[in-house]
Write a protein that holds these residues in place. Structure first.
Motif, short mmCIF file in Angstrom:
data_model
loop_
_atom_site.label_atom_id
_atom_site.label_comp_id
_atom_site.label_asym_id
_atom_site.label_seq_id
_atom_site.Cartn_x
_atom_site.Cartn_y
_atom_site.Cartn_z
N ASP A 348 0.82 -1.21 0.00
CA ASP A 348 0.00 0.00 0.00
C ASP A 348 0.85 1.26 0.00
N ALA A 349 1.98 1.22 0.72
CA ALA A 349 2.86 2.40 0.78
C ALA A 349 3.39 2.75 -0.60
N VAL A 350 3.76 1.74 -1.37
CA VAL A 350 4.27 1.96 -2.72
C VAL A 350 3.15 2.40 -3.66
N ALA A 351 2.01 1.70 -3.58
CA ALA A 351 0.93 1.95 -4.54
C ALA A 351 0.19 3.25 -4.29
N HIS A 352 -0.02 3.61 -3.03
CA HIS A 352 -0.90 4.73 -2.71
C HIS A 352 -0.17 6.00 -2.25
N TYR A 353 1.09 5.86 -1.80
CA TYR A 353 1.80 7.01 -1.23
C TYR A 353 3.07 7.35 -2.01
N GLY A 354 3.37 6.58 -3.03
CA GLY A 354 4.56 6.84 -3.83
C GLY A 354 5.86 6.61 -3.08
N SER A 355 5.84 5.81 -2.04
CA SER A 355 7.02 5.61 -1.21
C SER A 355 7.97 4.59 -1.81
N THR A 356 9.24 4.76 -1.53
CA THR A 356 10.27 3.86 -2.05
C THR A 356 11.11 3.21 -0.95
N ARG A 357 11.08 3.79 0.25
CA ARG A 357 11.90 3.24 1.33
C ARG A 357 11.15 3.33 2.65
N SER A 358 11.62 2.51 3.58
CA SER A 358 11.04 2.53 4.93
C SER A 358 12.16 2.52 5.94
N GLU A 359 11.89 3.14 7.09
CA GLU A 359 12.80 3.08 8.22
C GLU A 359 12.06 2.41 9.36
N ILE A 360 12.60 1.31 9.84
CA ILE A 360 11.96 0.52 10.90
C ILE A 360 12.70 0.80 12.20
N GLY A 361 11.96 1.18 13.22
CA GLY A 361 12.61 1.38 14.51
C GLY A 361 12.24 2.73 15.14
N TRP A 362 12.81 2.89 16.36
CA TRP A 362 14.01 2.21 16.80
C TRP A 362 13.74 0.81 17.36
N ILE A 363 14.80 -0.03 17.30
CA ILE A 363 14.76 -1.38 17.85
C ILE A 363 15.96 -1.54 18.77
N LEU A 364 15.72 -2.04 19.97
CA LEU A 364 16.82 -2.29 20.90
C LEU A 364 17.82 -3.26 20.29
N GLU A 365 19.10 -3.04 20.53
CA GLU A 365 20.14 -3.87 19.95
C GLU A 365 20.01 -5.34 20.34
N ASP A 366 19.42 -5.63 21.52
CA ASP A 366 19.30 -7.02 21.97
C ASP A 366 17.88 -7.57 21.81
N ASN A 367 17.05 -6.90 21.02
CA ASN A 367 15.73 -7.43 20.68
C ASN A 367 15.91 -8.38 19.50
N GLN A 368 16.25 -9.62 19.81
CA GLN A 368 16.64 -10.56 18.76
C GLN A 368 15.51 -10.83 17.78
N GLY A 369 14.27 -10.92 18.29
CA GLY A 369 13.14 -11.21 17.43
C GLY A 369 12.95 -10.16 16.35
N MET A 370 12.89 -8.88 16.75
CA MET A 370 12.65 -7.81 15.79
C MET A 370 13.84 -7.59 14.87
N ASN A 371 15.06 -7.71 15.41
CA ASN A 371 16.23 -7.55 14.56
C ASN A 371 16.32 -8.67 13.52
N SER A 372 15.92 -9.87 13.90
CA SER A 372 15.92 -11.00 12.96
C SER A 372 14.90 -10.78 11.85
N ILE A 373 13.74 -10.23 12.21
CA ILE A 373 12.72 -9.94 11.20
C ILE A 373 13.24 -8.89 10.21
N ALA A 374 13.88 -7.85 10.75
CA ALA A 374 14.43 -6.80 9.89
C ALA A 374 15.48 -7.37 8.93
N GLU A 375 16.34 -8.25 9.43
CA GLU A 375 17.37 -8.86 8.59
C GLU A 375 16.75 -9.74 7.52
N ALA A 376 15.69 -10.47 7.88
CA ALA A 376 15.08 -11.43 6.96
C ALA A 376 14.46 -10.77 5.73
N ILE A 377 14.06 -9.51 5.87
CA ILE A 377 13.45 -8.81 4.73
C ILE A 377 14.47 -7.91 4.02
#
Length: 392
Positions: A348-377
């Motif tokens: 939706d961000a690409v189709a409706h808002y003309g967006s090309t990039r996203s910034e996710i966070g902030w995320i704690l350095e030791d939040n393994q779950g969220m950091n792993s999700i960010a890496e996976a994409i």
């Protein structure tokens, strides 16, 4: 009492004119920094004014200005958040902990004097451990920017002079926690594995990913808040929102809340996860120089409405908040729900808002779950904000 050294006087902020000088200082210090984005002055004044920002209902603070030859050359805040202090020390709190923030200074000597004055105020309040910078709530602008000075900050993220890192460390501070933001090219499809996980979730009749309904703002906010308070409750530095803060944040954020940019995930009809995305307001206000009047408000409103389209056109989206109930966090389902919400909002961000990039966070350095999700994409860390501590 004022402190005088090297021609610099440190004095407390007392009047409205002092608060105005406090807000105005960065406009001069960062005038030649192409990455700095001027904040809206009215909003910045509200954040530091008791009676306007409900943070002060559970906290006390003192602001300070540094002056040389009658000119303001630095600023800092010192504060104690009584919603923060009950946390265990390993979660960032402690009954004898306090914070400082809003550090800006022309030179290292001014910064040294400002930090020392903030420490003196904290000691006078019984504080034995100072953490900073936190300006002033953990939900506002925590951490000192130590990586990513070449990129403008996204909405509600800070920007600092790159010299400050050395100045803070020279004052005896050591790292306690790093907060990362992750940058993502949202014009590209996700890796094949993630696409398969999303498609698998779409076939699961127990899962429903829905957009929020902004016409039911209070109801939707309550659902999201309940998930947030559960999902983040064990995180370092987590301070629950009060009812007053919910209302304050809701009023401030409502203009950049759009139905298709906030998702709620339901499992067997129960809301169990959410993802919130904001258009990067900083892109829309960067040229206003902090002023909404006389014409800034009209320009900003027009841009927020995308002209007549109803959707702002921005290059960057920010994902400030995401959460999955604790009972699911150790399961594969948690990451599946996250990937599904990220993918739907990406489209939706690409189709409706003309967006090309996203910034996710902030995320704690030791939040393994969220950091792993960010890496996976295929995201990458683009900025790091550091919180320091020092025994007083």
């Amino acid at each position: 009492m004022a402190s005088v050294a090297s021609g610099v006087t440190i004095r407390p902020v007392v009047t409205k004119a002092d608060r105005k000088a406090f807000v105005n200082l960065p406009f001069r210090l960062y005038a030649e920094d192409p990455a700095w984005v001027p904040p809206l002055k009215d909003e910045a004044m509200g954040l530091i004014t008791p009676g306007k920002n409900p943070f002060f209902e559970h906290a006390k603070a003192q602001l300070f200005l540094a002056e040389r030859g009658g000119e303001v050359v630095g600023r800092i805040s010192a504060s104690i958040d009584y919603a923060w202090t009950p946390m265990p020390a390993d979660k960032g709190g402690g009954a004898d902990s306090g914070n400082w923030g809003y550090l800006d200074a022309e030179d290292q000597e001014t910064a040294r004097l400002l930090i020392a004055r903030a420490e003196d105020w904290l000691r006078g309040e019984g504080v034995k451990r100072a953490l900073g910078p936190i300006s002033m709530s953990i939900w506002e602008e925590p951490g000192l920017l130590i990586k990513g000075h070449d990129q403008p900050p996204t909405v509600m993220m800070g920007h600092d002079d790159r010299r400050y890192e050395a100045w803070v460390e020279a004052a005896g501070y050591a790292k306690v926690k790093d907060l990362h933001t992750w940058e993502l090219d949202i014009t590209r499809p996700f890796p094949p594995l993630i696409e398969r996980i999303v498609k698998s979730g779409e076939k699961n009749p127990r899962i429903r990913i829905r957009k929020v309904d902004k016409s039911k703002f209070n109801e939707e906010a309550a659902i999201i808040l309940a998930i947030l308070n559960d999902a983040w409750s064990d995180n370092w530095g987590f301070v629950p929102f009060t009812e007053s803060e919910i209302a304050f944040a809701g009023k401030k954020m409502k203009p950049i809340i759009f139905n298709d940019l906030v998702n709620v995930a339901e499992l067997d009809g129960e809301p169990v996860a959410f993802m919130m995305t904001w258009p990067n307001l900083n892109e829309l206000q960067a040229d206003l120089n902090g002023e909404l009047f006389p014409f800034g408000f009209i320009k900003l409103l027009w841009r927020l409405n995308g002209g007549f389209s109803g959707k702002p056109q921005v290059n960057t989206m920010r994902v400030p908040l995401m959460g999955v109930l604790k009972k699911l966090q150790a399961s594969r389902l948690a990451s599946q729900l996250a990937f599904m919400m990220i993918e739907y909002i990406r489209r939706d961000a690409v189709a409706h808002y003309g967006s090309t990039r996203s910034e996710i966070g902030w995320i704690l350095e030791d939040n393994q779950g969220m950091n792993s999700i960010a890496e996976a994409i295929d995201s990458r860390i683009n900025k790091t904000y550091r919180i320091y501590e020092k025994a007083l």
